[in-house]
Structures are given as C-alpha cells and as structure tokens.
Write a protein that holds these residues in place. Sequence first.
Motif, PDB file in Angstrom:
ATOM      1  N   LYS A  94       1.837   2.362  -3.439  1.00 36.91           N
ATOM      2  CA  LYS A  94       0.764   2.933  -4.242  1.00 36.91           C
ATOM      3  C   LYS A  94       0.559   4.409  -3.931  1.00 36.91           C
ATOM      4  O   LYS A  94       0.145   5.162  -4.784  1.00 36.91           O
ATOM      5  CB  LYS A  94      -0.534   2.176  -4.000  1.00 36.91           C
ATOM      6  CG  LYS A  94      -0.506   0.763  -4.501  1.00 36.91           C
ATOM      7  CD  LYS A  94      -1.808   0.088  -4.204  1.00 36.91           C
ATOM      8  CE  LYS A  94      -1.774  -1.371  -4.612  1.00 36.91           C
ATOM      9  NZ  LYS A  94      -3.006  -2.053  -4.236  1.00 36.91           N
ATOM     10  N   ASN A  95       0.788   4.809  -2.674  1.00 39.97           N
ATOM     11  CA  ASN A  95       0.686   6.205  -2.257  1.00 39.97           C
ATOM     12  C   ASN A  95      -0.638   6.855  -2.677  1.00 39.97           C
ATOM     13  O   ASN A  95      -0.660   7.788  -3.476  1.00 39.97           O
ATOM     14  CB  ASN A  95       1.876   6.997  -2.805  1.00 39.97           C
ATOM     15  CG  ASN A  95       1.970   8.362  -2.183  1.00 39.97           C
ATOM     16  OD1 ASN A  95       1.480   8.588  -1.094  1.00 39.97           O
ATOM     17  ND2 ASN A  95       2.581   9.282  -2.900  1.00 39.97           N
ATOM     18  N   PRO A  96      -1.776   6.382  -2.151  1.00 37.49           N
ATOM     19  CA  PRO A  96      -3.058   6.974  -2.546  1.00 37.49           C
ATOM     20  C   PRO A  96      -3.247   8.379  -1.979  1.00 37.49           C
ATOM     21  O   PRO A  96      -2.832   8.673  -0.860  1.00 37.49           O
ATOM     22  CB  PRO A  96      -4.081   6.006  -1.961  1.00 37.49           C
ATOM     23  CG  PRO A  96      -3.401   5.422  -0.775  1.00 37.49           C
ATOM     24  CD  PRO A  96      -1.944   5.324  -1.162  1.00 37.49           C
ATOM     25  N   ARG A  97      -3.859   9.234  -2.785  1.00 38.61           N
ATOM     26  CA  ARG A  97      -4.249  10.581  -2.349  1.00 38.61           C
ATOM     27  C   ARG A  97      -5.716  10.745  -2.723  1.00 38.61           C
ATOM     28  O   ARG A  97      -6.165  10.249  -3.740  1.00 38.61           O
ATOM     29  CB  ARG A  97      -3.377  11.639  -3.018  1.00 38.61           C
ATOM     30  CG  ARG A  97      -1.926  11.543  -2.510  1.00 38.61           C
ATOM     31  CD  ARG A  97      -0.996  12.455  -3.235  1.00 38.61           C
ATOM     32  NE  ARG A  97      -1.223  13.850  -2.888  1.00 38.61           N
ATOM     33  CZ  ARG A  97      -0.468  14.844  -3.347  1.00 38.61           C
ATOM     34  NH1 ARG A  97       0.534  14.598  -4.156  1.00 38.61           N
ATOM     35  NH2 ARG A  97      -0.726  16.092  -3.012  1.00 38.61           N
ATOM     36  N   TYR A  98      -6.456  11.436  -1.870  1.00 42.66           N
ATOM     37  CA  TYR A  98      -7.906  11.524  -1.999  1.00 42.66           C
ATOM     38  C   TYR A  98      -8.311  12.965  -2.296  1.00 42.66           C
ATOM     39  O   TYR A  98      -7.887  13.889  -1.606  1.00 42.66           O
ATOM     40  CB  TYR A  98      -8.568  11.044  -0.704  1.00 42.66           C
ATOM     41  CG  TYR A  98      -8.150   9.635  -0.338  1.00 42.66           C
ATOM     42  CD1 TYR A  98      -8.910   8.552  -0.739  1.00 42.66           C
ATOM     43  CD2 TYR A  98      -6.991   9.390   0.385  1.00 42.66           C
ATOM     44  CE1 TYR A  98      -8.538   7.258  -0.428  1.00 42.66           C
ATOM     45  CE2 TYR A  98      -6.611   8.101   0.704  1.00 42.66           C
ATOM     46  CZ  TYR A  98      -7.376   7.043   0.293  1.00 42.66           C
ATOM     47  OH  TYR A  98      -6.997   5.766   0.596  1.00 42.66           O
ATOM     48  N   TYR A 111      -3.412   7.426  -7.391  1.00 39.21           N
ATOM     49  CA  TYR A 111      -2.209   6.772  -6.898  1.00 39.21           C
ATOM     50  C   TYR A 111      -0.967   7.370  -7.540  1.00 39.21           C
ATOM     51  O   TYR A 111      -0.957   7.707  -8.715  1.00 39.21           O
ATOM     52  CB  TYR A 111      -2.267   5.268  -7.187  1.00 39.21           C
ATOM     53  CG  TYR A 111      -3.395   4.591  -6.445  1.00 39.21           C
ATOM     54  CD1 TYR A 111      -3.219   4.177  -5.128  1.00 39.21           C
ATOM     55  CD2 TYR A 111      -4.626   4.402  -7.044  1.00 39.21           C
ATOM     56  CE1 TYR A 111      -4.247   3.569  -4.431  1.00 39.21           C
ATOM     57  CE2 TYR A 111      -5.669   3.791  -6.351  1.00 39.21           C
ATOM     58  CZ  TYR A 111      -5.471   3.383  -5.049  1.00 39.21           C
ATOM     59  OH  TYR A 111      -6.495   2.793  -4.362  1.00 39.21           O
ATOM     60  N   ASN A 112       0.093   7.449  -6.736  1.00 42.32           N
ATOM     61  CA  ASN A 112       1.417   7.894  -7.188  1.00 42.32           C
ATOM     62  C   ASN A 112       1.397   9.274  -7.827  1.00 42.32           C
ATOM     63  O   ASN A 112       2.167   9.547  -8.749  1.00 42.32           O
ATOM     64  CB  ASN A 112       2.023   6.868  -8.144  1.00 42.32           C
ATOM     65  CG  ASN A 112       2.235   5.529  -7.472  1.00 42.32           C
ATOM     66  OD1 ASN A 112       2.643   5.467  -6.320  1.00 42.32           O
ATOM     67  ND2 ASN A 112       1.925   4.463  -8.172  1.00 42.32           N
ATOM     68  N   ASP A 122       0.825  -1.211   0.000  1.00 39.55           N
ATOM     69  CA  ASP A 122       0.000   0.000   0.000  1.00 39.55           C
ATOM     70  C   ASP A 122       0.857   1.258   0.000  1.00 39.55           C
ATOM     71  O   ASP A 122       0.484   2.265  -0.575  1.00 39.55           O
ATOM     72  CB  ASP A 122      -0.932   0.017   1.213  1.00 39.55           C
ATOM     73  CG  ASP A 122      -2.060  -0.985   1.071  1.00 39.55           C
ATOM     74  OD1 ASP A 122      -2.369  -1.356  -0.078  1.00 39.55           O
ATOM     75  OD2 ASP A 122      -2.629  -1.386   2.085  1.00 39.55           O
ATOM     76  N   GLU A 123       2.025   1.202   0.659  1.00 37.44           N
ATOM     77  CA  GLU A 123       2.890   2.376   0.703  1.00 37.44           C
ATOM     78  C   GLU A 123       3.415   2.726  -0.689  1.00 37.44           C
ATOM     79  O   GLU A 123       3.597   3.879  -1.015  1.00 37.44           O
ATOM     80  CB  GLU A 123       4.052   2.127   1.657  1.00 37.44           C
ATOM     81  CG  GLU A 123       3.619   2.134   3.109  1.00 37.44           C
ATOM     82  CD  GLU A 123       4.149   0.943   3.870  1.00 37.44           C
ATOM     83  OE1 GLU A 123       5.046   0.259   3.357  1.00 37.44           O
ATOM     84  OE2 GLU A 123       3.650   0.694   4.966  1.00 37.44           O
ATOM     85  N   GLU A 130      -6.795  10.292   4.258  1.00 37.57           N
ATOM     86  CA  GLU A 130      -7.450   8.986   4.177  1.00 37.57           C
ATOM     87  C   GLU A 130      -8.456   8.797   5.312  1.00 37.57           C
ATOM     88  O   GLU A 130      -9.550   8.258   5.102  1.00 37.57           O
ATOM     89  CB  GLU A 130      -6.409   7.871   4.205  1.00 37.57           C
ATOM     90  CG  GLU A 130      -7.013   6.494   4.063  1.00 37.57           C
ATOM     91  CD  GLU A 130      -5.964   5.390   4.005  1.00 37.57           C
ATOM     92  OE1 GLU A 130      -6.331   4.297   3.563  1.00 37.57           O
ATOM     93  OE2 GLU A 130      -4.813   5.621   4.399  1.00 37.57           O
ATOM     94  N   VAL A 139      -9.718   8.727  -5.888  1.00 40.97           N
ATOM     95  CA  VAL A 139      -8.473   8.233  -5.319  1.00 40.97           C
ATOM     96  C   VAL A 139      -7.457   8.188  -6.452  1.00 40.97           C
ATOM     97  O   VAL A 139      -7.701   7.578  -7.488  1.00 40.97           O
ATOM     98  CB  VAL A 139      -8.643   6.838  -4.699  1.00 40.97           C
ATOM     99  CG1 VAL A 139      -7.329   6.368  -4.086  1.00 40.97           C
ATOM    100  CG2 VAL A 139      -9.749   6.842  -3.664  1.00 40.97           C
TER     101      VAL A 139
END
Length: 58
Positions: A6-10, A22-23, A3-4, A40, A20
């Motif tokens: 992928k680094n999701p941002r919302y 990613y990266n 999961d780290e 998150e 969502v």
Amino acid sequence: MSDEAKNPRYFTKEGEGVQVVYNLRDAAPYAELGYEEVDEAAYLASLPASDALTVEGA
C-alpha cells in the motif's frame, strides 16, 4: 494486500488534519498546495492516546 504494497505517505497542512495517500509516486502536487510530508511515526505520535478517548454514556 500487505501494508508494504500500500505504501502509505502522510501529508499535513497547518489547520488541517493528516491526509494518508497510498501508492503515491510524485508528492510535488501536495508540496505545491502547501502540504508537508510527515513520517508515519510523527503521524501516529500526533494521535490522541486511546485512554484519553471517552464514549458518551459509558
């Protein structure tokens, strides 16, 4: 992939759901389109409780 990695941002915008992404390295295009970044925990808190969901015909 963890999961780290992928680094999701919302991102959210009034009247719309949450996106969502990613990266993502530069959030400027989202800000220019009127999106606000949320963390998150805020995103997860906005989801309906799983016990509130019902299945039709159950």
